[in-house]
Design a protein around this motif. Structure first.
Motif, PDB file in Angstrom:
ATOM      1  N   UNK A   1       0.824  -1.210   0.000  1.00 43.37           N
ATOM      2  CA  UNK A   1       0.000   0.000   0.000  1.00 43.37           C
ATOM      3  C   UNK A   1       0.860   1.263   0.000  1.00 43.37           C
ATOM      4  N   UNK A   2       2.128   1.116  -0.409  1.00 43.46           N
ATOM      5  CA  UNK A   2       3.051   2.254  -0.412  1.00 43.46           C
ATOM      6  C   UNK A   2       2.628   3.274  -1.468  1.00 43.46           C
ATOM      7  N   UNK A   3       2.553   4.571  -1.132  1.00 44.77           N
ATOM      8  CA  UNK A   3       2.225   5.601  -2.148  1.00 44.77           C
ATOM      9  C   UNK A   3       3.269   5.613  -3.256  1.00 44.77           C
ATOM     10  N   UNK A   4       2.803   5.754  -4.495  1.00 49.92           N
ATOM     11  CA  UNK A   4       3.690   5.720  -5.657  1.00 49.92           C
ATOM     12  C   UNK A   4       3.564   6.996  -6.469  1.00 49.92           C
ATOM     13  N   UNK A   5       4.731   7.556  -6.802  1.00 53.54           N
ATOM     14  CA  UNK A   5       4.850   8.626  -7.795  1.00 53.54           C
ATOM     15  C   UNK A   5       5.954   8.219  -8.764  1.00 53.54           C
ATOM     16  N   UNK A   6       5.809   8.611 -10.005  1.00 59.29           N
ATOM     17  CA  UNK A   6       6.857   8.302 -10.983  1.00 59.29           C
ATOM     18  C   UNK A   6       6.913   9.406 -12.030  1.00 59.29           C
ATOM     19  N   UNK A   7       8.153   9.770 -12.416  1.00 52.86           N
ATOM     20  CA  UNK A   7       8.371  10.815 -13.419  1.00 52.86           C
ATOM     21  C   UNK A   7       9.347  10.285 -14.467  1.00 52.86           C
ATOM     22  N   UNK A   8       8.951  10.379 -15.748  1.00 51.09           N
ATOM     23  CA  UNK A   8       9.778   9.843 -16.825  1.00 51.09           C
ATOM     24  C   UNK A   8       9.948  10.809 -17.976  1.00 51.09           C
TER      25      UNK A   8
ATOM     26  N   UNK B   1       0.847   9.552 -10.361  1.00 47.58           N
ATOM     27  CA  UNK B   1       0.845   9.734  -8.903  1.00 47.58           C
ATOM     28  C   UNK B   1      -0.537   9.386  -8.383  1.00 47.58           C
ATOM     29  N   UNK B   2      -0.670   9.333  -7.057  1.00 43.21           N
ATOM     30  CA  UNK B   2      -1.959   9.039  -6.450  1.00 43.21           C
ATOM     31  C   UNK B   2      -2.331   7.572  -6.472  1.00 43.21           C
ATOM     32  N   UNK B   3      -1.377   6.676  -6.756  1.00 46.60           N
ATOM     33  CA  UNK B   3      -1.642   5.242  -6.723  1.00 46.60           C
ATOM     34  C   UNK B   3      -0.786   4.618  -5.622  1.00 46.60           C
ATOM     35  N   UNK B   4      -1.085   3.374  -5.266  1.00 47.35           N
ATOM     36  CA  UNK B   4      -0.315   2.669  -4.246  1.00 47.35           C
ATOM     37  C   UNK B   4       0.090   1.300  -4.757  1.00 47.35           C
ATOM     38  N   UNK B   5       1.172   0.779  -4.212  1.00 49.20           N
ATOM     39  CA  UNK B   5       1.658  -0.536  -4.605  1.00 49.20           C
ATOM     40  C   UNK B   5       3.058  -0.758  -4.073  1.00 49.20           C
ATOM     41  N   UNK B   6       3.697  -1.810  -4.563  1.00 43.32           N
ATOM     42  CA  UNK B   6       5.036  -2.167  -4.115  1.00 43.32           C
ATOM     43  C   UNK B   6       6.042  -2.154  -5.254  1.00 43.32           C
ATOM     44  N   UNK B   7       5.665  -2.690  -6.405  1.00 42.16           N
ATOM     45  CA  UNK B   7       6.556  -2.787  -7.566  1.00 42.16           C
ATOM     46  C   UNK B   7       5.882  -2.188  -8.779  1.00 42.16           C
TER      47      UNK B   7
ATOM     48  N   UNK C   1      11.331   8.623  -6.211  1.00 43.54           N
ATOM     49  CA  UNK C   1      11.016   9.459  -7.374  1.00 43.54           C
ATOM     50  C   UNK C   1      11.510  10.888  -7.197  1.00 43.54           C
ATOM     51  N   UNK C   2      11.855  11.516  -8.330  1.00 47.93           N
ATOM     52  CA  UNK C   2      12.348  12.901  -8.295  1.00 47.93           C
ATOM     53  C   UNK C   2      11.842  13.605  -9.552  1.00 47.93           C
TER      54      UNK C   2
ATOM     55  N   UNK D   1      13.857  13.076 -13.916  1.00 49.35           N
ATOM     56  CA  UNK D   1      13.020  11.968 -14.409  1.00 49.35           C
ATOM     57  C   UNK D   1      13.854  10.814 -14.967  1.00 49.35           C
ATOM     58  N   UNK D   2      13.280   9.624 -14.935  1.00 53.39           N
ATOM     59  CA  UNK D   2      13.930   8.434 -15.508  1.00 53.39           C
ATOM     60  C   UNK D   2      13.822   8.517 -17.033  1.00 53.39           C
ATOM     61  N   UNK D   3      14.947   8.327 -17.730  1.00 53.12           N
ATOM     62  CA  UNK D   3      14.971   8.478 -19.186  1.00 53.12           C
ATOM     63  C   UNK D   3      14.731   7.135 -19.876  1.00 53.12           C
ATOM     64  N   UNK D   4      13.843   7.128 -20.839  1.00 50.34           N
ATOM     65  CA  UNK D   4      13.567   5.964 -21.688  1.00 50.34           C
ATOM     66  C   UNK D   4      13.940   6.334 -23.117  1.00 50.34           C
TER      67      UNK D   4
END
Length: 346
Positions: free
Chosen positions: A94-101, A144-150, A181-182, A186-189
């Protein structure tokens, strides 16, 4: 008749005597003081521990065992610890998740309208939730605004190759070092723009559902790369020779060597993600893997990519995989039949 009655009487007396002896044995009990005086080479098991007396040594630490109060207290403590561990594990999902790419091409230019797929392991009914996004004009995207582990993040776009076709994975909990996350970093793809491509000869050996295996005696195995099949000595373009110690299933490290030869041509190793242009020079006729047991870089397998040049000036590329444990190998690649060094499939 009289003799039979005598036998029955004797039998009844014997049964009565046995019953008395057994009754007396079952009633016999030892008090703690009696037990302390017993000398034996055996071990006596109490309710709490096993007390070894040694040879002719009296037991001196007799314990009467758990009281019901102690037993239920320990059981309650164990249950509390179990509940706490279960709750901590559940909270990880249930960990809060944010991600920037950020999506860029091979020249580090931003790519807009790339499709972004998120796969998040969480506490949902299926154990995984899926989300979608598009990169903006600056190539950026976020969630953002989601929860999970992986979190698994996969980026793609029509007309491009993905450098990470299976996506990238990010742990938010449960690891010694979790992803942080930062938004400012952002993580580059990276995606690579597809070229026009050309018609190539596909090299796949062995064929589907078949196994190719080299003999460990060094017996040569020759392959026709154009046809993708084994041929007689001197009839192909690629020769493979393999040696190893006599087979020993228990041996984890063993002496082995492998020699690859392009007859009338050569190899050039490559680690390019997209090996689409063969070099015009720098080829060597043989590749040798020499793996004695004292080799500090000993390895138990081969998985390498090569450009190759064939007689007549034709070029190709291949992925070569080999297991010295049993001599099994596979080759997957392409040949440009026109003699061009361009090796991107259409």
């Amino acid at each position: 008749m009289k003799r039979k009655l005598i036998y029955l009487f004797i039998f009844a007396i014997v049964l009565f005597v046995i019953w008395i002896i057994c009754s007396q044995y079952n009633r016999r009990q030892f008090t703690p003081s009696q037990i302390n005086g017993i000398q034996s080479s055996n071990s006596y098991v109490t309710n709490k521990n096993i007390v070894s007396t040694g040879s002719a040594t009296p037991i001196t630490n007799y314990s009467p065992g758990y009281t019901s109060k102690e037993f239920y207290a320990e059981a309650a403590e164990r249950e509390e610890q179990r509940k706490k561990a279960t709750e901590e594990e559940l909270n990880e999902w249930k960990t809060p998740i944010e991600f920037y790419g950020l999506v860029e091409d091979e020249s580090n230019s931003a790519i807009s309208d790339a499709t972004v797929e998120f796969s998040c392991n969480d506490t949902s009914a299926n154990g995984t939730s899926y989300y979608h996004a598009q990169s903006d004009d600056n190539g950026t995207f976020s969630i953002k605004g989601i929860t999970g582990k992986l979190l698994q993040v996969t980026v793609s776009k029509d007309g491009y190759y993905a450098y990470d076709p299976n996506g990238k994975f990010f742990y938010y909990a449960g690891q010694n070092q979790n992803f942080v996350p930062d938004a400012g970093n952002p993580v580059i793809f990276h995606l690579k723009k597809k070229g026009e491509g050309t018609d190539l000869i596909k090299v796949d050996f062995p064929p589907f559902a078949h196994i190719a295996q080299l003999k460990s005696s060094g017996a040569p195995f020759e392959l026709d790369l154009y046809q993708g099949k084994e041929v007689s000595d001197g009839s192909g373009q690629l020769k493979l020779e393999f040696w190893r110690d006599p087979f020993d299933k228990k041996a984890k490290i063993y002496n082995w060597s492998l020699r690859l030869t392009i007859l009338g041509g050569g190899f050039a190793a490559t680690d390019e993600e997209f090996p689409f242009t063969a070099p015009d020079n720098g080829y060597q006729s043989q590749i040798i893997f020499d793996m004695p047991t004292n080799n500090p870089n000993w390895q138990g397998g081969v998985n390498t990519n090569y450009y190759f040049q064939l007689p007549g000036g034709k070029y190709g590329r291949m992925n070569f995989q080999f297991l010295p444990w049993n001599g099994v190998f596979t080759i997957h690649g392409f040949i440009n039949p026109l003699g061009s060094r361009y090796l991107e499939p259409r």
